[in-house]
Design a protein around this motif. Structure first.
Motif, short mmCIF file in Angstrom:
data_model
loop_
_atom_site.label_atom_id
_atom_site.label_comp_id
_atom_site.label_asym_id
_atom_site.label_seq_id
_atom_site.Cartn_x
_atom_site.Cartn_y
_atom_site.Cartn_z
N ALA A 25 0.87 -1.21 0.01
CA ALA A 25 0.08 -0.01 -0.03
C ALA A 25 0.73 1.23 -0.08
O ALA A 25 0.52 2.32 -0.84
N LEU A 26 1.91 1.38 0.67
CA LEU A 26 2.94 2.52 0.77
C LEU A 26 3.74 2.55 -0.43
O LEU A 26 3.38 3.76 -0.90
N LEU A 27 3.92 1.54 -1.07
CA LEU A 27 4.69 1.72 -2.33
C LEU A 27 3.52 2.04 -3.42
O LEU A 27 3.82 2.92 -4.38
N ASN A 28 2.12 1.64 -3.33
CA ASN A 28 1.36 1.94 -4.39
C ASN A 28 1.04 3.47 -4.12
O ASN A 28 1.08 4.32 -5.13
N ALA A 29 1.08 3.85 -3.04
CA ALA A 29 0.90 5.53 -2.86
C ALA A 29 2.08 6.17 -3.51
O ALA A 29 1.78 7.12 -4.10
N LEU A 30 3.38 5.64 -3.44
CA LEU A 30 4.46 6.43 -3.88
C LEU A 30 4.39 6.25 -5.56
O LEU A 30 4.68 7.21 -6.21
N GLU A 31 3.86 5.14 -6.03
CA GLU A 31 3.68 4.99 -7.40
C GLU A 31 2.75 5.93 -8.05
O GLU A 31 2.99 6.52 -9.08
N GLU A 32 1.56 6.13 -7.29
CA GLU A 32 0.44 7.12 -7.54
C GLU A 32 0.69 8.55 -7.66
O GLU A 32 0.23 9.27 -8.44
N HIS A 33 1.73 8.90 -6.89
CA HIS A 33 2.14 10.29 -6.56
C HIS A 33 3.87 10.33 -6.25
O HIS A 33 4.27 10.88 -5.35
N PRO A 34 4.44 10.01 -7.43
CA PRO A 34 5.82 10.03 -7.41
C PRO A 34 6.33 11.54 -7.50
O PRO A 34 5.74 12.43 -7.64
N LEU A 35 7.75 11.65 -7.10
CA LEU A 35 8.47 13.04 -7.33
C LEU A 35 8.56 13.21 -8.78
O LEU A 35 8.24 12.47 -9.57
N PRO A 36 8.25 14.42 -9.05
CA PRO A 36 8.20 15.12 -10.66
C PRO A 36 9.22 14.14 -11.38
O PRO A 36 8.90 13.98 -12.57
N LYS A 37 10.37 13.90 -11.10
CA LYS A 37 11.65 13.21 -11.96
C LYS A 37 11.70 11.86 -11.84
O LYS A 37 12.52 11.47 -12.29
N MET A 38 10.49 10.95 -11.22
CA MET A 38 10.72 9.68 -11.12
C MET A 38 9.64 9.26 -11.69
O MET A 38 8.30 9.70 -11.42
N ALA A 39 9.67 7.96 -11.95
CA ALA A 39 8.40 7.14 -12.12
C ALA A 39 8.66 5.71 -11.42
O ALA A 39 9.83 5.01 -11.39
N ILE A 40 7.91 5.18 -10.71
CA ILE A 40 7.77 4.13 -9.82
C ILE A 40 6.86 3.04 -10.24
O ILE A 40 5.76 3.35 -10.57
N SER A 41 7.61 1.85 -10.32
CA SER A 41 6.83 0.88 -10.69
C SER A 41 6.62 -0.31 -9.30
O SER A 41 7.95 -0.28 -8.88
N VAL A 42 5.79 -0.94 -9.09
CA VAL A 42 5.78 -1.68 -7.94
C VAL A 42 5.94 -3.48 -8.32
O VAL A 42 5.26 -3.60 -9.18
N ARG A 43 6.57 -4.05 -7.58
CA ARG A 43 6.74 -5.49 -8.02
C ARG A 43 6.61 -6.35 -6.57
O ARG A 43 7.25 -5.92 -5.54
N THR A 44 5.71 -7.08 -6.42
CA THR A 44 5.40 -8.01 -5.33
C THR A 44 6.18 -9.39 -5.62
O THR A 44 6.51 -9.65 -6.66
N LEU A 45 6.38 -10.13 -4.58
CA LEU A 45 7.12 -11.21 -4.45
C LEU A 45 6.26 -12.65 -4.51
O LEU A 45 7.02 -13.66 -4.40
N GLU A 46 5.18 -12.58 -4.53
CA GLU A 46 4.45 -13.92 -4.25
C GLU A 46 4.66 -14.98 -5.33
O GLU A 46 4.39 -16.34 -4.99
N ASP A 47 5.11 -14.79 -6.40
CA ASP A 47 5.18 -15.59 -7.48
C ASP A 47 6.79 -16.23 -7.41
O ASP A 47 7.23 -17.09 -8.41
N ILE A 48 7.71 -15.77 -6.41
CA ILE A 48 9.07 -16.10 -6.65
C ILE A 48 9.28 -17.37 -5.88
O ILE A 48 8.77 -17.49 -4.57
N PRO A 49 9.67 -18.51 -6.27
CA PRO A 49 9.73 -19.90 -5.59
C PRO A 49 11.01 -19.94 -4.56
O PRO A 49 11.85 -18.85 -4.78
N PHE A 50 10.97 -20.69 -3.63
CA PHE A 50 12.12 -20.82 -2.76
C PHE A 50 13.33 -20.96 -3.56
O PHE A 50 13.30 -21.72 -4.48
N TYR A 51 14.66 -20.32 -3.18
CA TYR A 51 15.69 -20.25 -3.71
C TYR A 51 16.28 -21.88 -3.64
O TYR A 51 16.31 -22.35 -2.56
N ASN A 52 16.63 -22.49 -4.83
CA ASN A 52 17.15 -23.62 -4.66
C ASN A 52 17.92 -23.55 -5.92
O ASN A 52 17.71 -23.31 -7.12
N GLU A 53 19.37 -24.03 -5.69
CA GLU A 53 20.35 -23.88 -6.73
C GLU A 53 20.13 -25.08 -7.91
O GLU A 53 20.40 -24.54 -8.80
N ASP A 54 19.37 -26.05 -7.61
CA ASP A 54 19.06 -26.91 -8.63
C ASP A 54 18.39 -26.09 -9.88
O ASP A 54 18.23 -26.50 -10.91
#
Length: 191
Positions: A25-54
């Motif tokens: 929610a905090l990141l979404n607020a920043l994405e909706e109202h970024p500083l004039p010189k920036m563009a923010i995109s939000v990435r969530t992590l629910e699709d990232i599997p547990f790290y396994n070197e295999d």
């Protein structure tokens, strides 16, 4: 007004997996109202599997390739995360483990990183802040110096699932300005 193609590209990574996440929610607020010189995109992590070197193979698994690509394609990173049990949530640490590969040549190498913690209590967040600083430094990321941003009492700063606290957003903007300064400084050196 800055042309979007000239905007500083910031990737906001949410360290919380729940659908009603304060960090998202905090990141979404920043994405909706970024500083004039920036563009923010939000990435969530629910699709990232547990790290396994295999599973750390080429071509990379689609969610890993997407995550690494978004990090690599950004000019800077904002990690917004809660603190679980006096530490970094497993989901964000896991994503950073994936992004840290290959060792000493990760997509985070040299990236300016700003860390924001949010917590319902007034004492949570700082331990996760330090753990993320340590992990990010080992990945050769560039931690933005200055303010440590911890949004305490986050529940009171929300309204209908949205982060709406103007005072906190103004405080966070000071960190975002420093992040932009670090990005611009790196770009000037690269020219």
């Amino acid at each position: 007004m800055m042309d979007k193609s000239q905007a500083i590209r910031i990737l906001g990574i949410s360290g919380s997996l729940r659908s009603a996440s304060f960090s998202t929610a905090l990141l979404n607020a920043l994405e909706e109202h970024p500083l004039p010189k920036m563009a923010i995109s939000v990435r969530t992590l629910e699709d990232i599997p547990f790290y396994n070197e295999d599973l750390d193979v080429q071509p990379a698994l689609p969610p890993i390739a997407d995550f690494r690509s978004k990090v690599a394609g950004s000019d800077g990173i904002v990690i917004a995360t809660p603190e679980y049990n006096h530490g970094v949530p497993g989901g964000v640490k896991n994503a950073l483990d994936w992004a840290s590969r290959p060792a000493f040549a990760s997509c985070f190498q040299g990236k300016p990183v700003l860390i924001i913690n949010s917590a319902p209590a007034f004492t949570d967040g700082v331990r996760a802040q330090y753990q993320l600083r340590e992990t990010s430094s080992f990945m050769l990321a560039h931690i933005v110096p200055g303010l440590e941003i911890v949004v305490a009492g986050v529940i009171a700063r929300m309204s209908q699932g949205r982060f709406t606290d103007e005072e906190s957003l103004a405080f966070i903007a000071t960190g975002l300005n420093r992040l932009c300064e670090e990005v611009l400084s790196q770009q000037a050196v690269a020219r």
